[in-house]
Design a protein around this motif. Structure first.
Motif, PDB file in Angstrom:
ATOM      1  N   THR A   1      64.041 -67.968  10.379  1.00  0.00           N
ATOM      2  CA  THR A   1      65.233 -68.545  10.997  1.00  0.00           C
ATOM      3  C   THR A   1      66.380 -68.562   9.992  1.00  0.00           C
ATOM      4  OG1 THR A   1      64.616 -70.796  10.376  1.00  0.00           O
ATOM      5  CG2 THR A   1      63.852 -69.991  12.523  1.00  0.00           C
TER       6      THR A   1
ATOM      7  N   ALA B   1      70.553 -70.124   9.539  1.00  0.00           N
ATOM      8  CA  ALA B   1      71.655 -70.922  10.075  1.00  0.00           C
ATOM      9  C   ALA B   1      72.648 -71.191   8.954  1.00  0.00           C
ATOM     10  CB  ALA B   1      71.145 -72.232  10.659  1.00  0.00           C
ATOM     11  N   SER B   2      73.867 -71.504   9.300  1.00  0.00           N
ATOM     12  CA  SER B   2      74.874 -71.814   8.288  1.00  0.00           C
ATOM     13  C   SER B   2      74.670 -73.208   7.718  1.00  0.00           C
ATOM     14  CB  SER B   2      76.283 -71.701   8.890  1.00  0.00           C
ATOM     15  OG  SER B   2      76.415 -72.602   9.980  1.00  0.00           O
TER      16      SER B   2
END
Length: 333
Positions: free
Chosen positions: A283, A285-286
């Motif tokens: 995964t 994400a920022s």
């Protein structure tokens, strides 16, 4: 040339008393395969051998029907305000008032076939409890049972479907032989084909939810995509494109809800997710943000699952093996 003409006659036809008209052949003889009849409560146009023969009207009204084709509407029961066009269309249909039968064998021996539309060869053929429904396409709803308030569009859509009320079947063989298929939507060729216990389901796409096993999918499922389905006896689940899966979907048909399902789980690349979000793969994400700090393990042997991470004030705990914890210290800067 040699065209038939109509000749008006007083008298009766088929035990009805009133004014009638029959087609007259070029030689002057009557053509007994076509007639028109009307009186204060009935109006009938019948064209074809035995068209409209032996029909019965409801106690509350007249016939007001059109019968065109060999045995069209013959023997139909409780007929009023209906149209029968095509050989055997509506033949021996029961409670067939307010319906339209167009095509060979449409609505043949259909029961409780009132306020419905049957278009296409054998559409609604022997359909039972097929009132307030629409059948469009060859064999649509053929031998369907409890098919009231449903829509069948496409060749063989809903053919042989059982308990298929309040549903929509769109596409060739959509819902074909589906069992317990009420309050459902089947869109796409073979969507829900042979699906079992498929009520309250939404199946969209070519062969979506088609039963290729011995039992078939269960109820209240959502399947969107091409040629995908679920394991036998799966219920309250989601399969979108074979990528996103879900379990524990809302299934209360009596109370509408806008709240989140407390036990619902979503898997990405995981058919049976074990947690609220279960991902098979990397995964990215920022930013990751906890809604609240976790609770620290009580000891290094406290209950835990390999890979579990807990963040608390001052420490990050990692479960490196089942029931085995390690930690690192956090400090201010």
């Amino acid at each position: 040339k040699n065209a038939d003409i109509i000749k008006w006659n007083s008298g009766s036809h088929d035990s009805l008393n009133g004014t009638s008209a029959q087609f007259v052949k070029a030689d002057g003889s009557f053509d007994n395969t076509a007639y028109a009849y009307w009186d204060d409560v009935n109006s009938v146009l019948a064209i074809g051998p035995d068209a409209g023969f032996g029909v019965t009207r409801p106690s509350w009204g007249g016939l007001d029907c059109i019968f065109i084709g060999n045995q069209a509407g013959a023997g139909a029961n409780n007929v009023n305000g209906a149209t029968y066009i095509g050989a055997y269309a509506g033949n021996y249909a029961r409670s067939a008032f307010g319906s339209n039968f167009v095509g060979w064998g449409t609505g043949y021996r259909a029961e409780n076939a009132y306020s419905s539309n049957f278009f296409g060869n054998a559409a609604g053929f022997r359909a039972i409890n097929s009132n307030s429904a629409n059948f469009f396409g060859e064999n649509t709803g053929n031998n369907a049972t409890n098919a009231n308030n449903s829509n069948f569009i496409g060749s063989s859509a809903g053919q042989g479907a059982i308990n298929a009320s309040y549903s929509n079947f769109f596409g060739n063989y959509a819902g074909n032989n589906a069992t317990a298929a009420s309050n459902s939507n089947f869109f796409g060729e073979n969507a829900g084909n042979n699906a079992s216990s498929a009520d309250l389901s939404n199946l969209f796409g070519y062969q979506a939810g088609q039963n290729n096993g011995s039992v078939g999918i269960g109820s209240n499922n959502i399947i969107i995509g091409t040629n995908i389905s679920m394991a036998d006896n799966t219920a309250n689940a989601i399969n979108i494109g074979g990528v996103i899966f879900g379990t524990g979907t809302y299934s209360d048909i009596n109370t509408q809800s806008i709240a989140a399902v407390s036990a619902g789980k979503v898997g990405i690349g995981i058919v049976n997710p074990a947690t609220t979000l279960d991902v098979n793969g990397t995964t990215q994400a920022s930013q990751f943000k906890l809604s609240a700090l976790n609770t620290a393990p009580t000891s290094s042997s406290d209950t835990g699952t390999t890979g579990e991470i807990r963040i608390v004030n001052g420490f990050i705990y990692v479960c490196v093996a089942n029931n085995t914890w390690q930690r690192t210290t956090l400090s201010t800067f």
